[in-house]
Scaffold this motif. Structure first.
Motif, PDB file in Angstrom:
ATOM      1  N   VAL A   4       0.840  -1.204   0.000  1.00 39.41           N
ATOM      2  CA  VAL A   4       0.000   0.000   0.000  1.00 39.41           C
ATOM      3  C   VAL A   4       0.869   1.246   0.000  1.00 39.41           C
ATOM      4  O   VAL A   4       0.596   2.227  -0.716  1.00 39.41           O
ATOM      5  N   ALA A   5       1.931   1.247   0.797  1.00 39.72           N
ATOM      6  CA  ALA A   5       2.837   2.395   0.831  1.00 39.72           C
ATOM      7  C   ALA A   5       3.443   2.648  -0.539  1.00 39.72           C
ATOM      8  O   ALA A   5       3.583   3.806  -0.976  1.00 39.72           O
ATOM      9  N   ALA A   6       3.794   1.580  -1.254  1.00 39.84           N
ATOM     10  CA  ALA A   6       4.367   1.734  -2.592  1.00 39.84           C
ATOM     11  C   ALA A   6       3.337   2.336  -3.553  1.00 39.84           C
ATOM     12  O   ALA A   6       3.667   3.189  -4.396  1.00 39.84           O
ATOM     13  N   LEU A   7       2.086   1.874  -3.446  1.00 40.42           N
ATOM     14  CA  LEU A   7       1.046   2.422  -4.314  1.00 40.42           C
ATOM     15  C   LEU A   7       0.838   3.919  -4.057  1.00 40.42           C
ATOM     16  O   LEU A   7       0.710   4.727  -4.997  1.00 40.42           O
ATOM     17  N   HIS A  64      -9.512  15.581   1.638  1.00 38.93           N
ATOM     18  CA  HIS A  64     -10.579  14.670   1.246  1.00 38.93           C
ATOM     19  C   HIS A  64     -10.454  13.398   2.102  1.00 38.93           C
ATOM     20  O   HIS A  64      -9.350  12.885   2.304  1.00 38.93           O
ATOM     21  N   ALA A  65     -11.561  12.859   2.602  1.00 35.55           N
ATOM     22  CA  ALA A  65     -11.577  11.613   3.370  1.00 35.55           C
ATOM     23  C   ALA A  65     -12.603  10.672   2.767  1.00 35.55           C
ATOM     24  O   ALA A  65     -13.756  11.062   2.580  1.00 35.55           O
ATOM     25  N   GLN A  66     -12.183   9.471   2.442  1.00 37.99           N
ATOM     26  CA  GLN A  66     -13.088   8.479   1.840  1.00 37.99           C
ATOM     27  C   GLN A  66     -13.070   7.205   2.691  1.00 37.99           C
ATOM     28  O   GLN A  66     -12.012   6.680   3.059  1.00 37.99           O
ATOM     29  N   LEU A  67     -14.249   6.701   3.027  1.00 42.22           N
ATOM     30  CA  LEU A  67     -14.374   5.459   3.797  1.00 42.22           C
ATOM     31  C   LEU A  67     -13.989   4.266   2.906  1.00 42.22           C
ATOM     32  O   LEU A  67     -14.485   4.136   1.789  1.00 42.22           O
ATOM     33  N   VAL A  68     -13.142   3.400   3.436  1.00 43.82           N
ATOM     34  CA  VAL A  68     -12.681   2.224   2.683  1.00 43.82           C
ATOM     35  C   VAL A  68     -12.850   0.995   3.581  1.00 43.82           C
ATOM     36  O   VAL A  68     -12.263   0.936   4.672  1.00 43.82           O
ATOM     37  N   LEU A  94      -7.104   2.993  -7.353  1.00 41.00           N
ATOM     38  CA  LEU A  94      -6.283   2.684  -6.198  1.00 41.00           C
ATOM     39  C   LEU A  94      -7.093   1.977  -5.108  1.00 41.00           C
ATOM     40  O   LEU A  94      -6.626   1.017  -4.494  1.00 41.00           O
ATOM     41  N   VAL A  95      -8.313   2.421  -4.890  1.00 43.42           N
ATOM     42  CA  VAL A  95      -9.117   1.888  -3.790  1.00 43.42           C
ATOM     43  C   VAL A  95      -9.386   0.387  -3.945  1.00 43.42           C
ATOM     44  O   VAL A  95      -9.205  -0.383  -2.987  1.00 43.42           O
ATOM     45  N   PRO A  96      -9.814  -0.132  -5.116  1.00 44.29           N
ATOM     46  CA  PRO A  96     -10.032  -1.589  -5.229  1.00 44.29           C
ATOM     47  C   PRO A  96      -8.765  -2.409  -4.975  1.00 44.29           C
ATOM     48  O   PRO A  96      -8.836  -3.511  -4.410  1.00 44.29           O
ATOM     49  N   VAL A  97      -7.615  -1.853  -5.399  1.00 48.29           N
ATOM     50  CA  VAL A  97      -6.367  -2.586  -5.165  1.00 48.29           C
ATOM     51  C   VAL A  97      -6.088  -2.704  -3.668  1.00 48.29           C
ATOM     52  O   VAL A  97      -5.670  -3.747  -3.155  1.00 48.29           O
TER      53      VAL A  97
END
Length: 544
Positions: A4-7, A64-68, A94-97
Motif C-alpha cells: 500500500v505504501a508503494a502504491l 478529502h476523506a473516503q471510507l474504505v 487505487l481503492v479496489p487494489v
C-alpha cells in the motif's frame, strides 16, 4: 503494508498529491497505518484517523476523506485536495487494489490462525504420545483434542483386531449411555470400514451418514472417518499426508485403526482442511502405535531371551555331573543344543561298586517342545534305571511312563542304555533306535551296539537285551545324530566315519575328557561359524 505504501508513493509521484490510508480493526483502541505517500503526511493524518468524526476533521484540515472497507476492518483514505481528472481516475483504481490487498492479508491471517491451531494440536498430540508406550492409555484424550480442534461433538477411536476381523472401540466421546459395538470388517457399508480399507479419509452427511454410522450420525450429522496408519518411508515431514495403498497382507501398509468424528457444531460438513488435519493426526497416532508395538516386541524378545537362557541353565542342571560314577569309573559328557534348549540328554548312574549305568537319549526335533519331553524322559529314566536290573526292563518302564506324552505330541525318543558289569566281565545293553553307540577297544577297534527296537513312541514292541564281553581298557562312546548331521557353510554333512576315525586313532590311553575334546574340536573345525541344525551330545565312559 509495504504494498500500500508503494502504491501511495506512486500516486504522489504521478499527481503531486499526498495520500494515506488508516484502518481501525474491531476491538482496537487506536488506528493502524496501512500506508502513506510520505512520513509527514502520515503524521498529519494520524489525529484524523483517531477522531470520533473523521469526515468533519478532514474538512477542517482541507483534506478529502473516503471510507474504505478493508477486509475485516474499517479504514479511511486521506488525500490532499485537487481536481485533475487523471488523478481522480487513478484514485478510483487505487481503492479496489487496497481492498484486494487487505482481503488477502486478512485471509492469510485467518489461515495462519487456523494453521496455528492445527500445529498446536499436532504438537500437543506429539507430546502426549511421546510420554507413553501405550496409545490405548491416552486414546480418550486424543479424541478430545482432535474433536475440539475440528469442532466435532462425538467421536470414537477404533483399533483393528485382525484376528477377530473387526474394528474394536477403545475410546468414545459424547455418546452418553450409548454403547458402540465392534464393527466387522465385512461391513462395507460402514464408514469406518471404508476408511480402513482405503487407508485414508471418508466423509458423509445426511441419509448416507446415518447408514455409514447410525450411532454417531444421529439425524444425519456429518461424519469424518480417517485411517490410523504410519506413512511409508518415502513421505517426509513436509510431504503429503496421503497414505499409500499396499497389499492387505503387508503389515506396514495395513492401518492400525480408525478415528470417526461426527456432530459438528451447526451441522456444517467437514472441510478439506478438516480431512487433511485428521489424516495428519491419524498418521501421527499410527506411527506412535507402530513404534509402541516395536518397543513391546523388543521387550518381549529380551524377556524371551532371558527365559530361554534360564531354561537352558535349568536344563543343563538336570543333567548329571560326570563325577557321579567316580571312583569306579571315569566319564566325560557334553550337550550343545541347537537352540537355547534341546532334546538331547544323558544319564550316568553308579549302580553299585561293580556296575555303572550309561544312558543316552535323543528326542525327535529340537527346541522348546523337545526340551519338555527331554525333562520328562530324564526324570523317568533316573527312576527306572535304579529300580531295574536289566537295561531292557528299564527302557520299557521309561516307555510306559512317557507313552501318553509321546502319542499326544507325535514325538519319539531314540535311547540306548548300557550297564558295565566288572564282576561279570559283561556289558549288558538295550538299544531303542539309537544309531551311534559304540564300544572302543584299547587297540582302536570299534564295535557298534546295534538297535534291537525302534525308538520309543513308534510302537510297543518288546525291547530285547544284549550281552557282550567287557574287557579292561575298553570305553563306551555314545553320540547323537546332531554330530553326524552337522553342516559346513556349503551344506556338507560331517557324517559318522570321520568321527569314528578320530576315535580309532586314540590308542594311547587318552582320558574321556581328551576324547570328548577331540570330537568337539572336529565338529567345530567342520561347521565353523555355521549354526547347528540339531542338538549335539557326546558321552564317553571307561572303567579301568
Amino acid at each position: 503494508m509495504t504494498e500500500v505504501a508503494a502504491l501511495l508513493a506512486a500516486f504522489l509521484e504521478a499527481t503531486g498529491r499526498d495520500a494515506a490510508i488508516w484502518e481501525r480493526r474491531e476491538g482496537a483502541v487506536t488506528p493502524t497505518l496501512l500506508g502513506a505517500s510520505s512520513v509527514a503526511f502520515a503524521d498529519r493524518t494520524e489525529p484524523g484517523a483517531a477522531a470520533w468524526d473523521v469526515a468533519t476533521w478532514a474538512r477542517a484540515q482541507a483534506l478529502h476523506a473516503q471510507l474504505v472497507t478493508t477486509g475485516d476492518s474499517v479504514g479511511w483514505l486521506f488525500v490532499e485536495p485537487g481536481h485533475a481528472a487523471d488523478a481522480d481516475r487513478l484514485l478510483g483504481r487505487l481503492v479496489p487494489v487496497v481492498r484486494r490487498l487487505t482481503r488477502e492479508r486478512d485471509g492469510a491471517t485467518r489461515e495462519l490462525a487456523e494453521r496455528y491451531e492445527e500445529i498446536n494440536l499436532l504438537y500437543a498430540i506429539g507430546e502426549l504420545l511421546g510420554g507413553t508406550t501405550s496409545v490405548e492409555e491416552v486414546a480418550e484424550t486424543l479424541l478430545v483434542e482432535l474433536a475440539a480442534t475440528i469442532g466435532a461433538r462425538r467421536a470414537v477411536f477404533l483399533r483393528a483386531d485382525r484376528s477377530q476381523g473387526a474394528l474394536a472401540p477403545i475410546a468414545t466421546l459424547g455418546l452418553g449411555d450409548a454403547e458402540y459395538e465392534a464393527i466387522a470388517l465385512e461391513r462395507h457399508d460402514h464408514i469406518a470400514v471404508r476408511a480402513y480399507r482405503a487407508g485414508g479419509a471418508c466423509t458423509e452427511d445426511g441419509q448416507a451418514a446415518m447408514v455409514g454410522d447410525p450411532v454417531l450420525a444421529t439425524r444425519g450429522a456429518p461424519l469424518l472417518a480417517v485411517a490410523i496408519a504410519r506413512p511409508s518411508s518415502g513421505i517426509g515431514i513436509t510431504g503429503t499426508f496421503a497414505i499409500p495403498t499396499r497389499r492387505a497382507t503387508d503389515p506396514v501398509a495395513t492401518p492400525l485403526g480408525v478415528l470417526v468424528l461426527a456432530g459438528r457444531e451447526g451441522g456444517s460438513s467437514f472441510t478439506a482442511g478438516d480431512r487433511k488435519l485428521a489424516v495428519a493426526v491419524g498418521t501421527q497416532i499410527g506411527t506412535a502405535m507402530h513404534n509402541a508395538s516395536l518397543v513391546r516386541a523388543a521387550v518381549e524378545r529380551q524377556q524371551m531371551a532371558r527365559e530361554m537362557q534360564l531354561a537352558n541353565e535349568l536344563q543343563l542342571k538336570l543333567l548329571p555331573n560326570p563325577r557321579v560314577v567316580q571312583p569306579e569309573a571315569r566319564a566325560a559328557a557334553r550337550v550343545i543344543p541347537a537352540e537355547s534348549v534341546g532334546g538331547d540328554f544323558f544319564l550316568l548312574a553308579r549302580l553299585d561298586r561293580d556296575r555303572t549305568g550309561v544312558l543316552i537319549g535323543d528326542v525327535s526335533g529340537h527346541g522348546y517342545q523337545s526340551a519338555l519331553i527331554m525333562a520328562l524322559a530324564l526324570s523317568a529314566a533316573g527312576i527306572h534305571v535304579q529300580a531295574a536290573f536289566d537295561p531292557s526292563i528299564a527302557l520299557e518302564a521309561v516307555h510306559r511312563s512317557l507313552r501318553d506324552e509321546l502319542e499326544s505330541t507325535e514325538m519319539s525318543i531314540s535311547m540306548c542304555y548300557a550297564v558295565i558289569d566288572i564282576r561279570a566281565g559283561e556289558l549288558r545293553f538295550a538299544n531303542a533306535g539309537h544309531p551311534h553307540a559304540f564300544v572302543l577297544a584299547a587297540d582302536g577297534q570299534l564295535v557298534r551296539l546295534g538297535a534291537v527296537a525302534p525308538p520309543l513312541g513308534w510302537c510297543d514292541d518288546t525291547i530285547e537285551e544284549c550281552v557282550i564281553t567287557w574287557k579292561p581298557g575298553q570305553r563306551l562312546v555314545f553320540f547323537t545324530d546332531g554330530m553326524v548331521d552337522a553342516r559346513d557353510a556349503q551344506g556338507r554333512r560331517l557324517t559318522e566315519q570321520p568321527l569314528l576315525d578320530t576315535l580309532a586313532s586314540m590308542t594311547h590311553g587318552e582320558t574321556p575328557d581328551q576324547m570328548l575334546h577331540a570330537l568337539f574340536s572336529q565338529l567345530q573345525a567342520h561347521v565353523g561359524s555355521t549354526a547347528l541344525r540339531d542338538d549335539c551330545t557326546v558321552v564317553v565312559v571307561d572303567r579301568p
